[in-house]
Write a protein that holds these residues in place. Structure first.
Motif, short mmCIF file in Angstrom:
data_model
loop_
_atom_site.label_atom_id
_atom_site.label_comp_id
_atom_site.label_asym_id
_atom_site.label_seq_id
_atom_site.Cartn_x
_atom_site.Cartn_y
_atom_site.Cartn_z
N MET A 1 0.84 -1.20 0.00
CA MET A 1 0.00 0.00 0.00
C MET A 1 0.87 1.24 0.00
N LEU A 2 0.50 2.23 -0.79
CA LEU A 2 1.22 3.49 -0.83
C LEU A 2 0.62 4.48 0.15
N GLY A 3 1.48 5.10 0.93
CA GLY A 3 1.03 6.14 1.84
C GLY A 3 0.77 7.43 1.10
N LYS A 4 0.37 8.47 1.85
CA LYS A 4 -0.02 9.73 1.21
C LYS A 4 1.15 10.41 0.50
N LYS A 5 2.38 10.10 0.93
CA LYS A 5 3.54 10.72 0.31
C LYS A 5 4.20 9.79 -0.71
N GLY A 6 3.48 8.74 -1.10
CA GLY A 6 3.97 7.86 -2.14
C GLY A 6 4.90 6.76 -1.63
N LYS A 7 5.10 6.71 -0.32
CA LYS A 7 5.97 5.67 0.24
C LYS A 7 5.15 4.42 0.52
N VAL A 8 5.79 3.26 0.39
CA VAL A 8 5.11 2.02 0.69
C VAL A 8 4.84 1.96 2.18
N TYR A 9 3.58 1.72 2.55
CA TYR A 9 3.19 1.69 3.95
C TYR A 9 2.67 0.30 4.28
N ILE A 10 3.44 -0.45 5.04
CA ILE A 10 3.06 -1.79 5.44
C ILE A 10 2.43 -1.74 6.82
N MET A 11 1.24 -2.27 6.94
CA MET A 11 0.53 -2.21 8.21
C MET A 11 0.60 -3.51 8.99
N LYS A 12 0.64 -3.37 10.29
CA LYS A 12 0.43 -4.49 11.20
C LYS A 12 -1.02 -4.37 11.67
N ILE A 13 -1.79 -5.39 11.37
CA ILE A 13 -3.23 -5.38 11.65
C ILE A 13 -3.51 -6.29 12.83
N ALA A 14 -4.30 -5.80 13.77
CA ALA A 14 -4.71 -6.61 14.91
C ALA A 14 -6.15 -7.05 14.72
N GLY A 40 1.07 -6.84 1.46
CA GLY A 40 2.26 -6.74 2.28
C GLY A 40 2.01 -6.56 3.76
N HIS A 41 0.75 -6.60 4.19
CA HIS A 41 0.42 -6.40 5.59
C HIS A 41 0.49 -7.72 6.36
N THR A 42 0.64 -7.63 7.67
CA THR A 42 0.64 -8.80 8.53
C THR A 42 -0.49 -8.68 9.56
N VAL A 43 -0.91 -9.82 10.08
CA VAL A 43 -2.02 -9.87 11.03
C VAL A 43 -1.59 -10.55 12.31
N ASP A 75 -1.11 -0.94 13.63
CA ASP A 75 -1.48 0.23 12.84
C ASP A 75 -2.97 0.28 12.55
N PHE A 76 -3.61 -0.88 12.61
CA PHE A 76 -5.02 -0.96 12.24
C PHE A 76 -5.66 -2.10 13.00
N VAL A 77 -6.93 -1.94 13.37
CA VAL A 77 -7.66 -2.96 14.12
C VAL A 77 -8.89 -3.40 13.34
N PHE A 144 -8.29 -2.51 1.73
CA PHE A 144 -6.84 -2.40 1.62
C PHE A 144 -6.31 -2.15 0.20
N LYS A 145 -7.18 -2.14 -0.81
CA LYS A 145 -6.67 -2.07 -2.18
C LYS A 145 -6.16 -0.69 -2.58
N ALA A 146 -6.49 0.33 -1.81
CA ALA A 146 -6.05 1.68 -2.16
C ALA A 146 -5.57 2.40 -0.90
N PRO A 147 -4.64 3.34 -1.03
CA PRO A 147 -4.19 4.12 0.13
C PRO A 147 -5.36 4.83 0.79
N PHE A 148 -5.36 4.86 2.10
CA PHE A 148 -6.43 5.54 2.83
C PHE A 148 -6.37 7.04 2.56
N GLY A 149 -7.53 7.68 2.69
CA GLY A 149 -7.58 9.14 2.59
C GLY A 149 -7.54 9.68 1.18
#
Length: 222
Positions: A1-14, A40-43, A75-77, A144-149
């Motif tokens: 996932m790309l963050g708002k500044k174009g960087k790859v943002y990998i989330m840890k999901i609970a 690329g996220h983990t749970v 990062d996300f629940v 999760f298919k698109a950057p949030f916001g």
């Protein structure tokens, strides 16, 4: 996932299930993990793992979600209850938690794009019948298919992002800092919420707020 500044943002999901829907945990975790891995996220599965696991009420779901998000242990629940409404209300009663009620895929996409939150609550009883696993997969895909916001419709992105910042500012004023809540909340209720093998396994490995870490250790007599 790309963050708002174009960087790859990998989330840890609970993932957090409450007591009445503990039997759904294995299915929800499987679908969530499969979809999250594509991006690329983990749970981390905080339970309830089954009906015999230590009980979690929907109020405890909110408290646990707040501890994890405020300490940056995740990062996300993804949570829920019978209707999803109780878990959503409990989550939103705590600072730095912005939880949306998500029933079907468009809810997930619009919540991520417009509200840019960090938690969702789902109904794991109401409407959870034949094909429920398909709805879960489609919800998580659309989440999760698109950057949030990113905004929806796209021409509304600027006012929507502005409103999100305003809401975050309001919550800073109207909510007590998490460490103060931990000090004031019923300590037995707090201990029952965090005295779990899954919490000890994932939280202390990932949490970054030392003050919250130390307080949880004190409650657990560690």
């Amino acid at each position: 996932m790309l963050g708002k500044k174009g960087k790859v943002y990998i989330m840890k999901i609970a993932l957090i299930n409450e007591n009445s829907q503990a039997a759904k945990n294995e299915l929800v975790c499987k679908v969530l993990t499969n979809v999250a891995a594509k991006y690329g996220h983990t749970v981390d599965n905080y339970g309830m793992l089954n009906a015999e696991d230590k009980s979690l009420t929907y109020v405890q779901n909110g408290l646990l979600a707040a501890i994890l998000l405020n300490s940056k242990a995740c990062d996300f629940v993804v949570t829920g209850c019978g209707t999803g409404a109780g878990a959503m209300l409990a989550c939103n009663s705590f600072p730095k938690v912005l939880c949306g009620l998500v029933v079907e895929p468009s809810d997930a996409y619009l919540f991520g794009q417009i509200n840019d939150g960090n938690a969702i609550a789902m109904p794991f009883a109401k409407g959870f019948g034949w094909g429920a696993e398909l709805n879960l997969e489609n919800v998580f895909e659309n989440l999760f298919k698109a950057p949030f916001g990113g905004g929806y419709p796209k021409e509304r992105v600027i006012p929507e992002q502005r409103n999100k910042k305003i809401l975050d500012g309001v919550k800073e004023i109207t909510h007590t800092p998490m460490i103060e809540i931990l000090n004031k909340i019923d300590q037995q209720f707090l201990k029952e919420t965090i005295d779990r093998d899954t919490f000890k396994k994932y939280f202390f490995e990932n949490a970054k707020d030392q003050e919250i870490i130390d307080y949880c250790k004190k409650v657990l007599n560690m």
